[in-house]
Design an enzyme around this catalytic site. Structure first.
Site, PDB file in Angstrom:
ATOM      1  N   SER A 235       0.921  -1.113   0.076  1.00 53.70           N
ATOM      2  CA  SER A 235      -0.012   0.173  -0.272  1.00 53.70           C
ATOM      3  C   SER A 235       0.885   1.220  -0.119  1.00 53.70           C
ATOM      4  O   SER A 235       1.702   1.303  -1.000  1.00 53.70           O
ATOM      5  CB  SER A 235      -0.812   0.057   1.332  1.00 53.70           C
ATOM      6  N   THR A 236       0.759   2.093   0.977  1.00 54.80           N
ATOM      7  CA  THR A 236       1.440   3.358   0.867  1.00 54.80           C
ATOM      8  C   THR A 236       2.993   3.214   0.810  1.00 54.80           C
ATOM      9  O   THR A 236       3.569   2.342   1.839  1.00 54.80           O
ATOM     10  CB  THR A 236       1.408   4.183   2.386  1.00 54.80           C
ATOM     11  N   HIS A 261      -2.254  -0.891  -3.455  1.00 51.97           N
ATOM     12  CA  HIS A 261      -3.391   0.051  -3.478  1.00 51.97           C
ATOM     13  C   HIS A 261      -3.049   1.214  -4.244  1.00 51.97           C
ATOM     14  O   HIS A 261      -2.104   2.170  -3.913  1.00 51.97           O
ATOM     15  CB  HIS A 261      -3.570   0.505  -2.059  1.00 51.97           C
ATOM     16  N   MET A 354      -0.063   1.137   5.060  1.00 49.59           N
ATOM     17  CA  MET A 354      -1.082   1.715   6.388  1.00 49.59           C
ATOM     18  C   MET A 354      -2.145   0.499   6.551  1.00 49.59           C
ATOM     19  O   MET A 354      -2.448  -0.284   5.557  1.00 49.59           O
ATOM     20  CB  MET A 354      -1.738   2.879   6.124  1.00 49.59           C
ATOM     21  N   ASP A 357      -4.506  -4.794   5.922  1.00 50.93           N
ATOM     22  CA  ASP A 357      -4.803  -5.411   4.607  1.00 50.93           C
ATOM     23  C   ASP A 357      -3.756  -6.407   4.344  1.00 50.93           C
ATOM     24  O   ASP A 357      -2.878  -6.048   4.082  1.00 50.93           O
ATOM     25  CB  ASP A 357      -5.090  -4.479   3.338  1.00 50.93           C
TER      26      ASP A 357
END
Length: 414
Positions: A235-236, A261, A354, A357
Site C-alpha cells: 500500500s503506502t 493500493h 498503512m 490489509d
C-alpha cells in the site's frame, strides 16, 4: 449522486461542526461526514473512512495543510478543497493538487453563502474525479499477451518493450492522459518525501528508530514444494517498494501477482513503467489471464483480483467487486484466493502500507503451507500491514527491502 463521504480537516472544533452542518444542509445527496483535527489524525481517517472528498485547512498544528497535501494525499488521488483565511495560500494549494481553494470568511464562520460555496466546490470536485476515473477506463491500454513460449534471455529488454502490442479501440482524450501521467509522476516522486514525514512522526511520538534487520540474520524459509506462484501485497510507499523488488528479480521466475493500493487511472501506468524497467514482463491484469512464468500481473485499481485453479492451470478472476476492509483491490482478497487455490506451491510477500490489509489472509496462506515473508520496520515507509502480519504470526521471516528479491530467488531456486 450517491452518498457523498466527506472528510473535514481543521483544528477548530467549532468550524468543523459548523461546516459539517452547512454541508449536510446544502448538498442534495446524503452526506456522511468524518472530522479530523490535524493531518496526522486525517491520515488515519483516510484509511478507515475512505472519503470521496476532503476539505482541508492550511494553518494547523504539527503540519500545515499545504505540506500534508503535497506529501501524502497524492497517493490516494483524493479530491481536496482547501480553505484558508489567507488568500495568499491559493497559488500554493493549486500547485500541489487542490481541486479548489476558498477563502474563509473573516467574521461569520457560519455564513450561509460560504457554506453554499463550499458545498458546490465539494460536489464539483467529486464529479470531476468521477469523470477522470471513467475516462481512464476508456484509455487505450498497452496490454501484453503472455507468450506461449516465454523468452529466457535478458538481452533486448528495451526492444522487446517497444514491440508490445496495443489493443485497438477508443483512444483516451489527450487531456486526461496528460493528467494521469502527471499524477503518476507525482505518486512516484512523493515516496521519498513521505518517508521523511513518517520519520518525523516517529520522532514526535518519542519512539526510538527501529533497528534494521541485516541479511546475515535472515533465515531463508524452506518451501515444502516447488514454488509455482508469488503473491505480493503493498500500500503506502509500495509503488517504489514493488519496483525495487521486481527490478532485482531475474528469470526464470514463476508468475507473480501483485495488489498495490492504487487508483484505477494509475495501475496501468504503474505496470507499464515496471514493464520498461524489469527483466521480467509486467502488465496490468485482465480477467481470464492465464498465469505464465516470467510475468507479473498488477491488479487494476477498483477491481478485485483472485487466482483461480482450473485443472491445474492458474488463471485470474479480475472483476469489479465490493471493497474488502475498505480496499479494492484488496490484498486479503488476493491472498485468500492463493491460499485456497494454490496452497503450499505459493509464496506470499507483504510490503509497506498503512492498516492491516493482507495480514489476516497471509496467516491463512502460511497455515496452507505457503512460504511467507514481510518487509522489516526500518525499511518500510509505513510499517502497518507488515507489522500486523508479523504480530499475527503470518510472517515466517522479516526482511529488509533490499534483500527481499534475493530471498524470493533463494526460495524459488531451492
Amino acid at each position: 449522486m450517491s452518498d457523498l463521504k466527506i472528510l473535514i480537516v481543521d483544528d477548530s472544533l467549532f468550524f468543523r461542526e459548523a461546516l459539517a452542518r452547512g454541508l449536510s444542509s446544502n448538498i442534495s445527496s446524503k452526506t456522511v461526514i468524518e472530522k479530523a483535527g490535524d493531518p496526522f489524525e486525517a491520515r488515519d481517517k483516510i484509511l478507515s473512512f475512505d472519503p470521496d472528498v476532503m476539505i482541508l485547512d492550511v494553518e494547523m498544528p504539527r503540519m500545515n495543510g499545504i505540506e500534508f497535501l503535497r506529501r501524502l494525499i497524492v497517493q490516494y488521488h483524493l479530491p481536496t478543497v482547501v480553505l484558508s483565511s489567507r488568500p495568499a495560500y491559493k497559488k500554493l494549494a493549486m500547485e500541489v493538487g487542490a481541486a479548489a481553494f476558498l477563502e474563509k470568511p473573516s467574521t461569520t464562520l457560519g455564513s450561509w453563502d460560504f457554506m453554499k460555496m463550499v458545498a458546490n466546490e465539494v460536489v464539483k470536485a467529486k464529479l470531476y474525479s468521477d469523470r477522470l476515473v471513467q475516462g481512464s477506463q476508456l484509455q487505450t491500454p498497452a496490454p501484453v499477451s503472455a507468450p506461449s513460449t516465454p523468452a529466457t534471455s535478458t538481452a533486448g529488454i528495451a526492444s522487446r518493450r517497444s514491440t508490445i502490442p496495443t489493443r485497438t479501440g477508443v483512444e483516451a482524450p489527450k487531456g486526461n492522459q496528460a493528467i494521469v501521467n502527471n499524477n503518476m509522476n507525482k505518486v512516484v516522486a512523493n515516496v521519498k518525501v513521505m518517508s521523511t514525514m513518517v520519520r518525523d512522526i516517529k520522532k514526535q511520538s518519542g519512539r526510538p528508530e527501529p533497528v534494521p534487520i541485516t541479511m546475515d540474520r535472515v533465515k531463508i524459509p524452506v518451501p515444502p514444494r516447488k514454488v509455482e506462484l508469488i503473491a505480493i501485497g503493498a500500500s503506502t510507499g509500495g509503488t517504489e517498494a514493488v519496483s525495487e523488488v521486481l527490478k532485482a528479480l531475474r528469470r526464470p521466475m514463476p508468475p507473480i501477482v501483485i495488489v498495490q493500493h492504487i487508483p484505477p487511472m494509475f495501475s496501468r501506468l504503474f505496470a507499464e513503467r515496471l514493464n520498461n524497467e524489469c527483466d521480467i514482463n509486467v502488465k496490468e491484469a485482465e480477467n481470464g489471464d492465464q498465469l505464465e512464468p516470467n510475468w507479473a500481473y498488477v491488479a487494476p485499481g477498483s477491481k478485485q483480483m483472485r487466482v483461480k485453479n482450473i485443472g491445474g492451470v492458474f488463471t485470474l478472476d479480475v472483476n469489479p467487486g465490493p471493497k474488502y476492509g475498505g480496499h479494492c483491490p484488496s490484498v486479503n482478497v488476493l491472498f485468500e484466493s492463493v491460499a485456497d487455490n494454490v496452497g503450499n506451491r505459493a509464496m506470499g510477500v507483504i510490503l509497506t502500507g498503512m492498516g492491516e490489509d493482507g495480514a489476516k489472509m497471509m496467516l491463512k496462506m502460511r497455515k496452507a503451507g505457503c512460504v511467507t515473508i514481510g518487509q522489516d520496520e526500518a525499511s518500510a515507509v509505513v510499517y502497518g500491514m507488515p507489522r500486523v502480519a508479523f504480530e499475527l504470526g503470518a510472517v515466517m521471516q522479516q526482511v529488509p527491502l533490499h534483500g527481499i528479491a534475493s530471498v524470493i530467488t533463494a526460495v524459488v531456486r531451492h
